[in-house]
Design a protein around this motif. Structure first.
Motif, PDB file in Angstrom:
ATOM      1  N   GLY A 151       0.811  -1.216   0.000  1.00 28.54           N
ATOM      2  CA  GLY A 151       0.000   0.000   0.000  1.00 28.54           C
ATOM      3  C   GLY A 151       0.839   1.259   0.000  1.00 28.54           C
ATOM      4  O   GLY A 151       0.518   2.235  -0.691  1.00 28.54           O
ATOM      5  N   SER A 152       1.937   1.253   0.747  1.00 32.22           N
ATOM      6  CA  SER A 152       2.840   2.407   0.740  1.00 32.22           C
ATOM      7  C   SER A 152       3.432   2.618  -0.650  1.00 32.22           C
ATOM      8  O   SER A 152       3.622   3.754  -1.092  1.00 32.22           O
ATOM      9  CB  SER A 152       3.974   2.189   1.754  1.00 32.22           C
TER      10      SER A 152
ATOM     11  N   GLY B 201      -0.687  13.967   3.007  1.00 32.82           N
ATOM     12  CA  GLY B 201      -2.122  13.833   3.255  1.00 32.82           C
ATOM     13  C   GLY B 201      -2.648  12.466   2.877  1.00 32.82           C
ATOM     14  O   GLY B 201      -3.405  11.842   3.626  1.00 32.82           O
ATOM     15  N   PHE B 202      -2.236  11.958   1.701  1.00 26.88           N
ATOM     16  CA  PHE B 202      -2.703  10.644   1.267  1.00 26.88           C
ATOM     17  C   PHE B 202      -2.121   9.533   2.146  1.00 26.88           C
ATOM     18  O   PHE B 202      -2.801   8.544   2.425  1.00 26.88           O
ATOM     19  CB  PHE B 202      -2.341  10.405  -0.201  1.00 26.88           C
ATOM     20  N   MET B 203      -0.873   9.707   2.574  1.00 24.65           N
ATOM     21  CA  MET B 203      -0.288   8.709   3.465  1.00 24.65           C
ATOM     22  C   MET B 203      -1.008   8.707   4.809  1.00 24.65           C
ATOM     23  O   MET B 203      -1.178   7.657   5.437  1.00 24.65           O
ATOM     24  CB  MET B 203       1.204   8.989   3.665  1.00 24.65           C
TER      25      MET B 203
ATOM     26  N   THR C 242      -1.838  14.666  11.073  1.00 22.82           N
ATOM     27  CA  THR C 242      -0.408  14.749  10.787  1.00 22.82           C
ATOM     28  C   THR C 242      -0.143  14.747   9.291  1.00 22.82           C
ATOM     29  O   THR C 242       0.746  15.453   8.803  1.00 22.82           O
ATOM     30  CB  THR C 242       0.337  13.583  11.454  1.00 22.82           C
ATOM     31  N   GLY C 243      -0.917  13.967   8.531  1.00 19.01           N
ATOM     32  CA  GLY C 243      -0.745  13.949   7.083  1.00 19.01           C
ATOM     33  C   GLY C 243      -0.949  15.326   6.476  1.00 19.01           C
ATOM     34  O   GLY C 243      -0.183  15.759   5.598  1.00 19.01           O
TER      35      GLY C 243
ATOM     36  N   SER D 191       3.750   7.699  10.602  1.00 20.01           N
ATOM     37  CA  SER D 191       3.291   8.270   9.341  1.00 20.01           C
ATOM     38  C   SER D 191       4.320   9.228   8.760  1.00 20.01           C
ATOM     39  O   SER D 191       4.592   9.224   7.551  1.00 20.01           O
ATOM     40  CB  SER D 191       1.955   8.997   9.556  1.00 20.01           C
ATOM     41  N   VAL D 192       4.909  10.055   9.617  1.00 20.48           N
ATOM     42  CA  VAL D 192       5.939  11.000   9.182  1.00 20.48           C
ATOM     43  C   VAL D 192       7.119  10.258   8.563  1.00 20.48           C
ATOM     44  O   VAL D 192       7.592  10.587   7.464  1.00 20.48           O
ATOM     45  CB  VAL D 192       6.416  11.861  10.370  1.00 20.48           C
TER      46      VAL D 192
END
Length: 503
Positions: free
Chosen positions: A131-132, A146-148, A317-318, A413-414
């Motif tokens: 997915g990543s 944002g999408f992540m 955070t995204g 996420s970052v």
């Protein structure tokens, strides 16, 4: 040889799909419009929910083995998806997961249970790495955060609802019902995935406008191409240069990324923080049962705060990542444009210079220390409040798990977004390397957390964990201070090696 004949020979020898440079420069990064991107992200986020872990607390002696295979499996499927395609990798992993769930629902001995749980992990855990990779395929650095964040929120939904569903199914229908539920869930979703998820791997479909010969890859890409609002000549859409020759599967790729100086500091840091987070989650069931006398369903409900914090945190955070990137980029462009612009070729020189020298670490990793300190505070709060249940209301440790989930997943996420940025041609492998480190660390941490609590108490156990986390902050410091220069030097060397030598 006359110049005209020489040019004709060069054109004959060149790949037929390679367009003129001007045409390639005008090509959109992806032909998928915003709505199509949203659907793709929704599909891959849902795919990631199959790493549910809903029964880890019910069969808790399998936690360590599950986590080990959860870490190792993406190291195989990530490189496969980076070469053979996202759809092929997804199809194989879901077939493995589906078969393992059916076997688990019918198993009659503990040894088979352990083996099938490992096989189930081999199928489910890889969805995060793949997915990543999909997110990396269809997004640029400007909108990737944002999408992540949306992707991470989807894969973390089970942290909130998984224990509740698992507890209810086990409590009313028995633990086998969990695996029948997962088997039906995965079977239905596999059909949806095959019908709706287009191939996005840029070395196969470029920006989405190239139609490969493999029918499994080609469909439903053709449907998306017909529906898209972006019109582009398929002959002009080319793979990114660094992807064009990447046709071999390197199973050791994730391990090489893991130990590389470009990624090792930040991956090690995250692995420590993820392990401590998993230690707190693993201890929650026993602690809430022993200290507050909760039953199985009530324990499942306590996990909602942790899951909700995880999802809300990564979504916010995204968006912050995208804002930070645009802010740093605008400041950098205003400083560097006057120095880089040259008459006659100014735009291309500015673009190239900015890509090579852009302070990516500053744009992506600014929030890491803040999230780290907040996670440390929340873990201390959890440890010392749950140690004295007679004096502290249960709401306090539950609220602390909300903060822990928020900060732990936001940090993840970052860093995952950052790794996709610096390894665009191996995005799934980069995610797999992160997954390998965090799961192996978590396997070790979850195996010792309860003996530590029994030995020194809950409060002191998490004080020790926080001390280790604070020491691990050296990783982001090294990444921010030195890795940017190392990475730019490596990219410059790679570009020099790729230049054709004069005969």
């Amino acid at each position: 040889m006359p110049a005209e004949d020489k040019n004709r020979q060069i054109q004959h020898d060149a790949p037929k799909s390679t367009p003129p440079a001007s045409a390639a420069a005008d090509a959109p990064y992806t032909v998928f419009d915003k709505r199509q991107k949203g659907l793709i992200v929704l599909i891959v986020s849902t795919a990631a929910t199959y790493d549910l872990n809903v029964s880890l607390e019910l069969v808790n002696l399998t936690v360590t083995s599950y986590l080990i295979f959860q870490g190792i499996a993406p190291s195989l499927w990530g490189p496969v998806s980076d070469v053979k395609g996202r759809r092929i990798a997804y199809t194989c992993t879901f077939l493995v997961f589906l078969g393992a769930c059916i076997g688990l629902a019918q198993t009659k001995n503990y040894a088979t249970l352990i083996v099938l749980r490992c096989l189930q992990s081999t199928g489910s855990a890889s969805t995060i790495a793949i997915g990543s990779g999909v997110i990396g395929d269809i997004t640029t650095r400007a909108d990737r955060g944002g999408f992540m964040g949306i992707f991470q929120a989807g894969l973390l939904a089970p942290v909130a609802v998984g224990p509740v569903i698992g507890g209810a199914l086990a409590g009313y229908l028995g633990w086998r019902a969990i695996f029948w539920f997962l088997a039906i869930y995965s079977g239905v979703f596999l059909i949806v995935l095959l019908l709706l998820l287009p191939e996005t791997l840029r070395s196969l479909v470029a920006n989405g406008s190239r139609a490969p010969s493999n029918p499994l890859i080609r469909y439903p890409l053709k449907v998306y191409q017909k529906l898209t609002k972006v019109e582009w000549d398929p002959e002009a859409a080319v793979p990114m240069p660094q992807l064009a020759g990447s046709r071999r599967i390197h199973v050791t790729g994730p391990f090489r990324i893991l130990i590389s100086k470009h990624a090792a500091p930040i991956i090690t840091f995250l692995a420590v923080y993820y392990a401590v987070w998993q230690m707190s989650i693993t201890a929650m069931s026993t602690l809430f049962e022993d200290r507050y006398g909760l039953d199985e369903i009530q324990i499942g409900l306590t996990f909602i705060a942790n899951g909700a914090g995880s999802m809300i945190g990564t979504l916010i955070t995204g968006k912050i990542l995208d804002v930070d990137y645009h802010r740093v980029k605008a400041k950098y462009e205003s400083r560097s444009s006057s120095a880089n612009v040259e008459a006659g070729n100014g735009l291309s020189r500015v673009t190239t210079s900015q890509e090579d020298n852009f302070p990516l670490e500053k744009a992506r990793l600014r929030l890491v220390p803040l999230f780290s300190c907040l996670q440390c505070v929340s873990l201390i709060l959890f440890g010392w409040t749950i140690q004295y249940p007679d004096h502290v209301h249960i709401a306090v440790p539950i609220v602390s798990t909300f903060i822990t989930g928020w900060t732990a997943v936001s940090t993840q996420s970052v860093i995952m977004t950052y790794l996709v940025d610096i390894f665009p041609d191996r995005s799934a492998a980069a995610s797999a390397s992160l997954n390998l480190a965090r799961c192996l660390f978590a396997a070790g941490g979850t195996s010792i957390v309860m003996p530590m609590i029994d030995g020194v108490g809950v409060g002191l156990t998490f004080i020790i964990c926080v001390a280790v986390q604070l020491a691990a902050l050296v990783g982001p410091l090294v990444q921010s201070k030195f890795v940017g220069a190392w990475r730019r030097e490596a990219e410059k060397q790679k570009a020099q090696n790729a230049e054709p030598k004069e005969q």
